[in-house]
Design a protein around this motif. Structure first.
Motif: not given
Ligand SMILES: Nc1ncnc2c1ncn2[C@@H]1O[C@H](COP(=O)(O)OP(=O)(O)OP(=O)(O)O)[C@@H](O)[C@H]1O
Ligand SMILES: [Mg+2]
Lengths: 388, 231
Positions: B159-174
């Motif tokens: 989020l540091i560059t304040d993007p419009t879109l965040i993509v997360a591939d199984e962010p809790t998988g581990d």
């Protein structure tokens, strides 16, 4: 800003495998030191030959260096047009204590020798004292130091060519005009040796090993040499006259093949370490495939990743290279003192230093080429799937 | 709501040697700005592939993909990298932090591609790390942090560059339940408070339920939640 960041990241990456990086740096250092020393060996051989100008000629027996010439030739040489000064010398070859204490000894014509060799610098009062004392000698600074002598000391030598026990008194010390001059010689009166030997071994009397000639015009060295040699054609002892440089190069020609081999080895060593280093970098880059892919996903360019790898490779090779350069000087010193009698000079030249640094750069660049290319080309999705 | 992401008959075929491997078979999907979509489906159904196309780290074989009106598949590689840097935040299953950089430096990384000065970067990084609750771990290296903490650092980086879109591939998988909840709470806040559009791939129905909208992929085709159905 980006450049300093790349450098920091690259050097941090470099130390992730301390042992591997340490060994690689040590390997590069060893290669660069070897390269430097081997080159210096070759340089030093040739430096010996560069010692003097072509204005100086050496006349010796045509047959071989181990034959001598009658001293009376000196007067005839002096009369050849173009000749300025003539002096002569012969190998004395006495033993001081034992063979291990070797230093070169020449019986020289005391009156003229130092006129022909102005690069042997002797204080005038010492030279005068030497000329006055027929048992006096002038000794090079290096040999003085090595034996801990001082002016006035008696030096006993056991004769080999000229039998008997000889005793000489040190009357002066010479220094080289520059660091290419051999400061190891022990110069005694030819006249004194000649007079003593006449009584016991008349066959050795009135003979000299070489005439050393200064000519008026260095450009005329070929013509003057030919004139001298033609004067003795068909005599009992024919002569061969050549420039001092050619004389020494003749010596060197014997070892030329060895020198070529040494030079080849120096470059092969660099090639080998290049291959080792390329392997190290390939391993490192493969392990970091996922990190590089992540950087690219975040928006860093393919070029950034390449530069990161190149930076890491160069940091490693330059660290090894500079360590190698730093070690070259003390090792060259040590090598020189271990082989005192082999080389007149043993100086690491600026060209050698430049080649060492250039080789380090080349090692770093070549080792990085393949991994940098591969990592920049790998697709992000494939890189992200890479397991670490 | 206006569409941020507009996907039409999107196809992706990989090649294994000479063998074509069709993975996505004509996907149609609209995602509105500010939406929070979770993408579910069996292993190998093409979830990651679709997410990677949306994130601009892979190129489709057919169809169109417009993000905020930009046809990203048509962008040359350098422009696409710049586009990602400005518009997309990434959260990966295995965090993908740089092991040689500490938390602060990891979060700062994307800012190096912006014209921000050192002081401004510091300010941004400190704010982001405070938001994910790691203000006191700035100088910790990834191997000195738990999995949950590493993923929070990764979210701060996203989020540091304040993007419009965040993509997360199984962010809790581990992650364990507790850490997973922390991460999901953070994603909720990014969506709810900061208005980020989020696309998240997950296997876990409980995670998926946190999203506003659920999309189901099966063998390269959208089953439920595609255009027209779902909410
Ligand atoms: N780079 C690639 N080259 C060839 N085939 C690929 C590549 N990437 C993915 N595939 C194939 O595409 C299919 C879908 O892969 P993808 O990673 O999108 O699945 P997924 O739904 O994310 O699965 P998972 O839940 O296991 O992560 C798989 O059959 C995979 O083998
Ligand atoms: Mg996947």
């Amino acid at each position: 800003m980006m450049a300093s960041y790349v450098f920091r990241l690259a050097s941090k990456n470099m130390w992730r495998h301390r042992l591997r990086t340490g060994l690689t740096i040590a390997g590069i250092a060893v290669a660069i030191v070897s390269f430097g020393l081997l080159r210096t060996v070759v340089d030093s051989w040739y430096a010996g030959a560069e010692l003097s100008s072509s204005a100086r000629l050496i006349t010796r027996a045509e047959a071989s260096l181990s034959f001598s010439l009658p001293v009376t030739y000196g007067e005839r040489i002096r009369r050849v047009p173009g000749v300025k000064d003539v002096t002569w010398a012969i190998w004395f070859g006495g033993i001081y204590i034992d063979e291990k204490h070797f230093f070169p000894q020449f019986a020289v014509d005391a009156e003229t020798y130092f006129d022909v060799y102005p690069e042997f610098v002797v204080p005038p009062e010492q030279l005068a004292a030497f000329k006055r004392d027929r048992r006096g000698v002038i000794v090079g600074r290096k040999t003085m130091l090595k034996n801990g002598w001082k002016i006035g000391d008696q030096v006993p030598l056991k004769g080999t060519i000229y039998p008997g026990t000889w005793s000489f008194t040190i009357r002066g010390v010479y220094q080289g005009a520059d660091d290419k001059v051999d400061e190891g010689q022990f110069l005694l009166h030819w006249g004194y040796v000649n007079e003593k030997i006449k009584a016991v071994l008349p066959s050795l009397a009135d003979r000299v090993g070489v005439f050393v000639i200064n000519i008026k015009d260095p450009g005329a060295s070929a013509a003057v040499s030919a004139a001298i040699d033609s004067g003795f054609r068909n005599s009992l002892a024919e002569t061969r006259t050549e420039t001092q440089k050619a004389f020494q190069l003749g010596f060197i020609a014997m070892v030329d093949t060895i020198l070529v081999a040494i030079q080849t080895v120096a470059y092969v060593v660099i090639l080998i370490i290049m291959a080792v280093m390329a392997n190290t970098m390939a391993m490192a880059a493969r392990e970091r495939m996922r990190e590089y892919a992540t950087l690219k996903a975040l928006g860093f360019s393919d070029r950034f990743v390449s530069i990161l790898i190149l930076g890491e490779s160069l940091s490693m090779s330059l660290a090894g290279g500079l360590l190698g350069v730093a070690l070259t000087f003390p090792l060259a010193e040590a090598f020189f003192s271990a082989t005192r009698d082999l080389f007149l000079v043993f100086t690491v030249t600026p060209v050698t230093l430049a080649l060492q640094v250039a080789s380090s750069l080349l090692i770093g660049i070549c080792a990085a080429l393949a991994p940098a290319w591969n990592s920049s080309r790998v697709r992000i999705v494939d890189g992200l799937r890479a397991v670490t | 709501m206006s569409s941020l992401i507009s996907i039409r008959s999107l196809g992706k075929t990989y090649r294994r040697g000479n063998q074509p491997v069709p993975v996505l078979l004509g996907i149609d999907l609209e995602i509105a700005a500010g939406d929070y979509v979770s993408l579910m489906g069996p292993s190998g159904s093409g979830k990651s592939t679709l997410l990677n196309l949306i994130a601009g780290i892979d190129k489709p074989t057919s169809g169109t993909l417009l993000i905020d009106g930009v046809d990203i598949a048509a962008l040359p590689e350098n422009d696409l990298a710049a586009w990602r840097a400005a518009n997309v935040g990434f959260v990966f299953q295995f965090y993908n932090l740089m092991p040689v950089l500490n938390a602060f430096e990891n979060v700062e990384l994307p800012l190096l591609l912006t014209p921000l000065g050192k002081a401004e970067r510091r300010e941004h990084v400190e704010t982001a790390l405070a938001m994910v609750g790691l203000a006191d771990r700035m100088d910790h290296y990834p191997n000195e942090l738990s999995g949950g903490q590493q993923q929070r650092v990764a979210i701060a980086r996203a989020l540091i560059t304040d993007p419009t879109l965040i993509v997360a591939d199984e962010p809790t998988g581990d992650l364990d339940r507790q850490s997973a909840d922390d991460v999901l709470n953070l994603l909720d806040r990014l969506n709810g408070e900061l208005g980020k559009t989020i696309v998240m791939v997950t296997h876990d129905p409980k995670c998926a339920a946190r999203a506003r909208r659920l999309v189901h992929l099966e063998k390269g085709v959208l089953i439920v939640g595609g255009n027209g159905d779902g909410h």
